[in-house]
Design a protein around this motif. Structure first.
Motif, PDB file in Angstrom:
ATOM      1  N   ALA A 108       2.148 -24.260  29.023  1.00 27.21           N
ATOM      2  CA  ALA A 108       0.971 -24.315  28.136  1.00 27.21           C
ATOM      3  C   ALA A 108      -0.243 -23.666  28.807  1.00 27.21           C
ATOM      4  N   SER A 109      -0.372 -23.881  30.118  1.00 23.40           N
ATOM      5  CA  SER A 109      -1.508 -23.304  30.836  1.00 23.40           C
ATOM      6  C   SER A 109      -1.425 -21.781  30.822  1.00 23.40           C
ATOM      7  N   GLN A 110      -0.218 -21.263  31.030  1.00 20.86           N
ATOM      8  CA  GLN A 110      -0.045 -19.804  31.008  1.00 20.86           C
ATOM      9  C   GLN A 110      -0.362 -19.247  29.622  1.00 20.86           C
ATOM     10  N   MET A 111       0.029 -19.974  28.577  1.00 18.75           N
ATOM     11  CA  MET A 111      -0.289 -19.514  27.219  1.00 18.75           C
ATOM     12  C   MET A 111      -1.804 -19.514  27.000  1.00 18.75           C
ATOM     13  N   ALA A 112      -2.467 -20.536  27.522  1.00 20.41           N
ATOM     14  CA  ALA A 112      -3.941 -20.593  27.403  1.00 20.41           C
ATOM     15  C   ALA A 112      -4.565 -19.364  28.074  1.00 20.41           C
ATOM     16  N   VAL A 113      -4.048 -19.010  29.248  1.00 16.95           N
ATOM     17  CA  VAL A 113      -4.565 -17.821  29.951  1.00 16.95           C
ATOM     18  C   VAL A 113      -4.316 -16.573  29.101  1.00 16.95           C
ATOM     19  N   ASP A 114      -3.124 -16.477  28.541  1.00 16.37           N
ATOM     20  CA  ASP A 114      -2.800 -15.307  27.708  1.00 16.37           C
ATOM     21  C   ASP A 114      -3.778 -15.191  26.524  1.00 16.37           C
ATOM     22  N   PHE A 115      -4.040 -16.310  25.871  1.00 15.60           N
ATOM     23  CA  PHE A 115      -4.983 -16.268  24.728  1.00 15.60           C
ATOM     24  C   PHE A 115      -6.359 -15.793  25.206  1.00 15.60           C
ATOM     25  N   SER A 116      -6.769 -16.283  26.364  1.00 20.91           N
ATOM     26  CA  SER A 116      -8.117 -15.941  26.857  1.00 20.91           C
ATOM     27  C   SER A 116      -8.218 -14.456  27.183  1.00 20.91           C
ATOM     28  N   GLU A 117      -7.082 -13.863  27.548  1.00 25.31           N
ATOM     29  CA  GLU A 117      -7.103 -12.429  27.854  1.00 25.31           C
ATOM     30  C   GLU A 117      -7.090 -11.594  26.579  1.00 25.31           C
ATOM     31  N   LYS A 118      -6.533 -12.164  25.526  1.00 25.70           N
ATOM     32  CA  LYS A 118      -6.387 -11.400  24.300  1.00 25.70           C
ATOM     33  C   LYS A 118      -7.587 -11.549  23.358  1.00 25.70           C
ATOM     34  N   TYR A 119      -8.241 -12.697  23.401  1.00 20.30           N
ATOM     35  CA  TYR A 119      -9.315 -12.977  22.437  1.00 20.30           C
ATOM     36  C   TYR A 119     -10.640 -13.216  23.158  1.00 20.30           C
ATOM     37  N   ASP A 120     -11.650 -12.447  22.744  1.00 19.00           N
ATOM     38  CA  ASP A 120     -12.970 -12.497  23.388  1.00 19.00           C
ATOM     39  C   ASP A 120     -13.558 -13.900  23.486  1.00 19.00           C
ATOM     40  N   ASN A 121     -13.422 -14.644  22.404  1.00 23.56           N
ATOM     41  CA  ASN A 121     -14.135 -15.926  22.324  1.00 23.56           C
ATOM     42  C   ASN A 121     -13.258 -17.122  22.691  1.00 23.56           C
ATOM     43  N   VAL A 122     -12.182 -16.860  23.425  1.00 22.27           N
ATOM     44  CA  VAL A 122     -11.294 -17.944  23.853  1.00 22.27           C
ATOM     45  C   VAL A 122     -11.301 -18.023  25.375  1.00 22.27           C
ATOM     46  N   TYR A 123     -11.450 -19.252  25.872  1.00 22.36           N
ATOM     47  CA  TYR A 123     -11.406 -19.531  27.312  1.00 22.36           C
ATOM     48  C   TYR A 123     -10.246 -20.477  27.603  1.00 22.36           C
ATOM     49  N   ALA A 124      -9.832 -20.497  28.868  1.00 21.64           N
ATOM     50  CA  ALA A 124      -8.646 -21.284  29.233  1.00 21.64           C
ATOM     51  C   ALA A 124      -8.977 -22.349  30.269  1.00 21.64           C
ATOM     52  N   ILE A 125      -8.260 -23.474  30.137  1.00 22.43           N
ATOM     53  CA  ILE A 125      -8.314 -24.570  31.101  1.00 22.43           C
ATOM     54  C   ILE A 125      -6.866 -24.778  31.536  1.00 22.43           C
ATOM     55  N   VAL A 126      -6.635 -24.867  32.836  1.00 22.72           N
ATOM     56  CA  VAL A 126      -5.251 -24.927  33.314  1.00 22.72           C
ATOM     57  C   VAL A 126      -5.018 -26.179  34.168  1.00 22.72           C
ATOM     58  N   GLY A 127      -3.849 -26.784  33.967  1.00 20.83           N
ATOM     59  CA  GLY A 127      -3.544 -27.982  34.733  1.00 20.83           C
ATOM     60  C   GLY A 127      -2.333 -28.704  34.191  1.00 20.83           C
ATOM     61  N   ILE A 128      -1.988 -29.802  34.858  1.00 21.57           N
ATOM     62  CA  ILE A 128      -0.808 -30.585  34.489  1.00 21.57           C
ATOM     63  C   ILE A 128      -1.222 -32.001  34.077  1.00 21.57           C
ATOM     64  N   HIS A 129      -0.892 -32.309  32.833  1.00 19.75           N
ATOM     65  CA  HIS A 129      -1.218 -33.575  32.182  1.00 19.75           C
ATOM     66  C   HIS A 129      -0.457 -34.716  32.866  1.00 19.75           C
ATOM     67  N   PRO A 130      -1.042 -35.928  32.885  1.00 13.97           N
ATOM     68  CA  PRO A 130      -0.331 -37.047  33.532  1.00 13.97           C
ATOM     69  C   PRO A 130       1.056 -37.300  32.947  1.00 13.97           C
ATOM     70  N   LEU A 131       1.243 -37.058  31.652  1.00 12.88           N
ATOM     71  CA  LEU A 131       2.568 -37.293  31.067  1.00 12.88           C
ATOM     72  C   LEU A 131       3.554 -36.185  31.440  1.00 12.88           C
ATOM     73  N   ASP A 132       3.047 -35.118  32.043  1.00  8.79           N
ATOM     74  CA  ASP A 132       3.900 -34.053  32.572  1.00  8.79           C
ATOM     75  C   ASP A 132       3.946 -34.090  34.092  1.00  8.79           C
ATOM     76  N   ALA A 133       3.569 -35.226  34.675  1.00  6.84           N
ATOM     77  CA  ALA A 133       3.474 -35.312  36.141  1.00  6.84           C
ATOM     78  C   ALA A 133       4.829 -35.084  36.834  1.00  6.84           C
ATOM     79  N   ASP A 134       5.926 -35.279  36.094  1.00  7.22           N
ATOM     80  CA  ASP A 134       7.258 -34.987  36.670  1.00  7.22           C
ATOM     81  C   ASP A 134       7.389 -33.518  37.051  1.00  7.22           C
ATOM     82  N   GLU A 135       6.606 -32.679  36.373  1.00  3.61           N
ATOM     83  CA  GLU A 135       6.656 -31.240  36.634  1.00  3.61           C
ATOM     84  C   GLU A 135       5.831 -30.873  37.875  1.00  3.61           C
ATOM     85  N   PHE A 136       5.045 -31.833  38.349  1.00  2.19           N
ATOM     86  CA  PHE A 136       4.122 -31.527  39.434  1.00  2.19           C
ATOM     87  C   PHE A 136       4.844 -31.368  40.779  1.00  2.19           C
TER      88      PHE A 136
END
Ligand code: NI
Length: 259
Positions: free
Chosen positions: A41-69
């Motif tokens: 999801a974070s990578q997708m957020a970055v992709d959107f921010s690169e494609k659309y002028d008025n979109v910014y990205a926040i990246v990180g791992i949610h507590p419910l996804d902490a298994d991925e950490f």
């Protein structure tokens, strides 16, 4: 108007996310902040921010996804922050709502590691907390006491007015969304009225928590307008004045302006 937090990478938008992203301005949304919750999801957020002028990205791992950490995941998050329009680390925090969630220990480990990363990079953090109000507060307070520049946004804030005031003393921000329009939502309404005008942000958290009159349907960035209207009404303010303030707060919190 700005939507300070949402998830257009969510599968609920598989059919039309690029149409929504391309039409944000036309729909009255000047800026949209897409918040990550795991690596993909974070990578997708970055992709959107690169494609659309008025979109910014926040990246990180949610507590419910902490298994991925892991250390490797942390390095991937760090690499993403090098992209120009990544403005914060999030959403990170603690969530004790579900029985089958990652363990509290794993959640806290992922949370603290990402807070440390944010401190290292001097980035603000976007916080998710559910049924962990006191623990989250204690951790964030300790970071603020240690690191003066540390800044946090409590997203979809659902705590008490008293706790909100404690967060205000630390210089933090809260954002409110569709829940403030729900008939039975007493606490968020009290918070919406009591929060200092220079610390409030508006968000949708789309596709979740859709405001009235669309409650139960899929949420989307343009519905932030219904939350804005409701909060202006609760506070007895002109909508325009509220939005002017919340927009300025959003750009200040994400460090996109100096005001
Ligand atoms: Ni969210």
């Amino acid at each position: 108007m700005i939507d300070a937090h949402g998830h257009l990478e969510d599968q609920a938008f598989d059919q039309d996310r690029h149409e929504i992203l391309a039409n944000l301005k036309a729909d009255g949304v000047d800026y949209f902040f897409n918040c990550g919750s795991n690596l993909e999801a974070s990578q997708m957020a970055v992709d959107f921010s690169e494609k659309y002028d008025n979109v910014y990205a926040i990246v990180g791992i949610h507590p419910l996804d902490a298994d991925e950490f892991s250390q490797e995941a942390l390095e991937k998050i760090q690499a993403m922050t090098k992209k120009e329009k990544v403005v914060a680390i999030g959403e990170i925090g603690l969530d004790n709502h579900y029985d089958d969630s990652p363990s509290p220990e794993d959640q806290e480990k992922a949370f603290r590691a990402q807070l440390d990363l944010a401190v290292d990079l001097d980035l603000p953090v976007v916080i998710h907390t559910r049924e962990a109000d006191q623990k989250t507060f204690d951790i964030l307070k300790a970071y603020k006491e240690k690191y003066q520049n540390f800044s946090a946004l409590l997203h979809c804030y659902s705590g008490s007015v008293e706790l909100m005031r404690e967060y205000m003393k630390l210089g933090f921000y809260i954002s409110l969304g569709g829940v403030t329009t729900f008939k039975n939502a007493k606490k968020p309404k009290e918070v919406a009225v009591d929060v200092p005008l220079d610390r409030l942000l508006l968000e949708t958290d789309c596709p979740y928590l859709t405001p009235e009159p669309f409650r139960g349907k899929r949420n989307q960035p343009k519905y932030v307008a219904y939350t804005a209207e409701k909060i202006a009404d609760l506070r007895g303010m002109d909508l325009e004045d509220l939005v002017k303030a919340t927009d300025a707060n959003t750009l200040r919190f994400y460090r996109l302006t100096n005001d």
